[in-house]
Design an enzyme around this catalytic site. Structure first.
Site, PDB file in Angstrom:
ATOM      1  N   ASP A  55      -1.437  -5.348  -5.546  1.00 54.48           N
ATOM      2  CA  ASP A  55      -2.644  -4.563  -5.803  1.00 54.48           C
ATOM      3  C   ASP A  55      -2.284  -3.084  -5.757  1.00 54.48           C
ATOM      4  O   ASP A  55      -1.176  -2.721  -6.096  1.00 54.48           O
ATOM      5  CB  ASP A  55      -3.772  -4.939  -4.826  1.00 54.48           C
ATOM      6  CG  ASP A  55      -3.442  -4.594  -3.380  1.00 54.48           C
ATOM      7  OD1 ASP A  55      -2.243  -4.522  -3.029  1.00 54.48           O
ATOM      8  OD2 ASP A  55      -4.385  -4.409  -2.590  1.00 54.48           O
TER       9      ASP A  55
ATOM     10  N   GLY B 200       0.794  -1.219   0.000  1.00 51.29           N
ATOM     11  CA  GLY B 200       0.000   0.000   0.000  1.00 51.29           C
ATOM     12  C   GLY B 200       0.823   1.264   0.000  1.00 51.29           C
ATOM     13  O   GLY B 200       0.365   2.323  -0.457  1.00 51.29           O
TER      14      GLY B 200
ATOM     15  N   GLU C 110       3.402  -9.452  -1.977  1.00 51.74           N
ATOM     16  CA  GLU C 110       2.118 -10.120  -1.749  1.00 51.74           C
ATOM     17  C   GLU C 110       2.118 -11.618  -2.017  1.00 51.74           C
ATOM     18  O   GLU C 110       1.421 -12.377  -1.332  1.00 51.74           O
ATOM     19  CB  GLU C 110       1.032  -9.432  -2.587  1.00 51.74           C
ATOM     20  CG  GLU C 110       0.607  -8.063  -2.066  1.00 51.74           C
ATOM     21  CD  GLU C 110       1.536  -6.945  -2.497  1.00 51.74           C
ATOM     22  OE1 GLU C 110       1.288  -5.794  -2.106  1.00 51.74           O
ATOM     23  OE2 GLU C 110       2.523  -7.222  -3.220  1.00 51.74           O
TER      24      GLU C 110
END
Length: 371
Positions: free
Chosen positions: A156, A125, A148
C-alpha cells in the site's frame, strides 16, 4: 543524558518526529529508533503539519527526511497497533491509513525539493514517506521492500503505483515474493534516484542546508557515487517470463517450468505467502498500470486495506510473524487453487461514503489557464 540525581523516568520524552530548521532546510527525523522508526498515527500528523507549514514558508527551500539511529529510515507502520484493531473491530487503523495515504500524496506533489535519505531498512510505510519524494537517496546499507504478502496484506502507501511502473516484471516479483532490494536494485526498480555512501549523509545534510550551496540537484550529484551492478537486472529474463501472467496460478506454473533454480525458489516464496494477498496484489498491480494518478492507486489500496483489516489472513499473518512469531500462518484459503475469483474481486468494490476522497490537484499550468 540524564541530569545527576534526576530519575530517567521523569525526563521528558523526545517527540517521535524531530522537526528542525537548519539554514535553508527543513529537516524531519523519524525518531523511534528502538522501534526502527515505525510510523504511528501521531507521526503521520506531525509530518503532515510540518510539510504543510513549510510549503508556505519562503525561508524553507528544501526538505530532508531521515531516520534516527543506525538501523534504518523506517520499518513501516506500527503493525502491533494495527493487529489490535484487526482483532477487536477498532477503527484506528482506518483513520491512520486515511491520513497516511493523504500524506503520501502530499509528498508526491510537494512544491519544493523533498530529499529522502533511504539509509538502512526501508519497508512498507517507510517506502510511502520516501519513494514518492522528488529526490530519493539510497546507500550501500539500504534494504528496501514491501513485505505485505507475507503478513496477509497488500503493498500500500502507493506501493502498487510504484512497483507497477518498474521495468518489466521486476515490481511484480518484489511485490508477490515480499522480497527486499538493496540500493542498486532500488535504483533499477525506480524507487530511488541516487546512491550516496552512508558515511557522507551527515555532510550531505549540511550542504543541503547551506544557503550558499546552490541547486539541490547539483549538491546531490556532487556527493553521489556509482551504484554496483543490480542483481535484479541480471535476473530479468526469468523474472519477466515468470511474472508476466495475470493469474497467480499461472505465475507459479511458469516459474516452476523455468530452468533457473532462482525461479523455482521464487515460486516457493509466492506459494508460502497468503494466497488471497498474492492474488489481490497481482490484480492491484495490473490495475495500477492503467490508472492515471497516484491518488487513484491510493484510493484502490484503501479499499483493499479496509477489507483486509476485517479478513482472516491479515490478523493471522501478523500473529504468526510478529505476535507469536511461530512463522506458521494458517491461511484461509490455504492455496491459490482454492481461491475464488469472486472473492478476489470483492476487495476492489467501491466503499461508498467511506472512500479515501483523494483527488489529484491541478498542475500549475492548468490552474493558471483556468484563472
Amino acid at each position: 543524558m540524564t541530569a545527576p540525581g534526576t530519575p530517567a523516568a521523569e525526563q521528558p520524552a523526545e517527540p517521535p518526529v524531530l522537526v528542525e530548521r537548519r539554514g535553508r532546510a527543513g529537516v524531519l527525523t523519524l525518531n523511534r529508533p528502538r522501534a526502527l522508526n515505525a510510523l504511528t498515527h501521531e507521526m503521520v500528523g506531525l509530518l503532515d503539519e510540518a510539510l504543510q507549514a513549510w510549503a508556505e514558508d519562503p525561508d524553507v527551500e528544501v526538505v530532508v527526511l531521515r531516520g534516527a539511529g543506525e538501523r534504518g529510515l523506517c520499518a513501516g507502520g506500527d503493525i502491533v497497533a494495527i493487529h489490535r484493531d484487526a482483532t477487536t473491530g477498532g477503527t484506528g487503523s482506518e483513520d491512520f491509513w486515511r491520513d497516511e495515504y493523504h500524506l503520501n500524496a502530499l509528498i508526491a506533489r510537494y512544491p519544493k525539493p523533498y530529499v529522502a535519505l533511504m539509509d538502512g531498512i526501508v519497508l512498507g510505510g517507510g517506502v510511502g514517506v520516501s519513494a514518492h519524494a522528488s529526490h530519493r537517496v539510497v546507500t550501500e546499507r539500504t534494504r528496501i521492500g514491501m513485505p505485505e504478502t507475507g503478513i496477509g496484506f497488500v503493498p500500500d502507501v502507493g506501493g502498487t503505483w510504484l512497483l507497477s511502473r518498474s521495468p518489466g516484471e521486476l515490481g511484480t516479483y518484489v511485490a508477490l515474493t515480499a522480497g527486499h532490494a538493496d540500493g542498486a536494485d532500488a535504483l533499477v526498480l525506480g524507487l530511488a534516484d541516487r546512491m550516496v555512501a552512508s558515511s557522507d549523509l551527515d555532510r550531505l545534510v549540511e550542504q543541503l542546508a547551506d544557503p550558499s550551496a546552490g541547486d539541490v540537484d547539483a549538491v546531490l550529484d556532487a556527493v553521489a557515487v556509482a551504484a554496483p551492478a543490480s542483481t535484479l537486472t541480471a535476473a530479468r529474463e526469468w523474472i519477466d517470463a515468470g511474472f508476466a501472467h495475470d493469474d497467480a496460478r499461472d505465475v507459479v506454473a511458469a516459474l516452476r517450468a523455468r530452468p533457473e533454480p532462482e525461479a523455482r525458489a521464487a515460486a516457493d516464496a509466492v506459494e508460502a505467502k497468503s494466497p488471497t494477498s498474492v492474488a489481490v496484489t497481482l490484480r492491484a498491480l495490473r490495475a495500477a498500470r492503467d490508472l492515471g494518478s497516484l491518488e487513484e492507486a491510493l484510493a484502490q489500496e484503501y479499499r483493499i486495506a479496509l477489507r483486509m483489516l476485517r479478513g482472516h489472513d491479515f490478523p493471522e499473518g501478523v500473529r504468526a510473524q510478529v505476535i507469536d512469531k511461530d512463522r506458521n500462518p494458517r491461511w484461509d484459503p490455504a492455496s491459490l487453487e482454492l481461491l475464488q475469483d469472486a472473492d478476489v474481486a470483492s476487495y476492489f468494490a467501491p466503499l461508498g461514503d467511506a472512500e479515501l476522497g483523494l483527488t489529484r490537484p491541478p498542475s500549475p499550468a492548468s490552474a493558471g489557464a483556468e484563472g
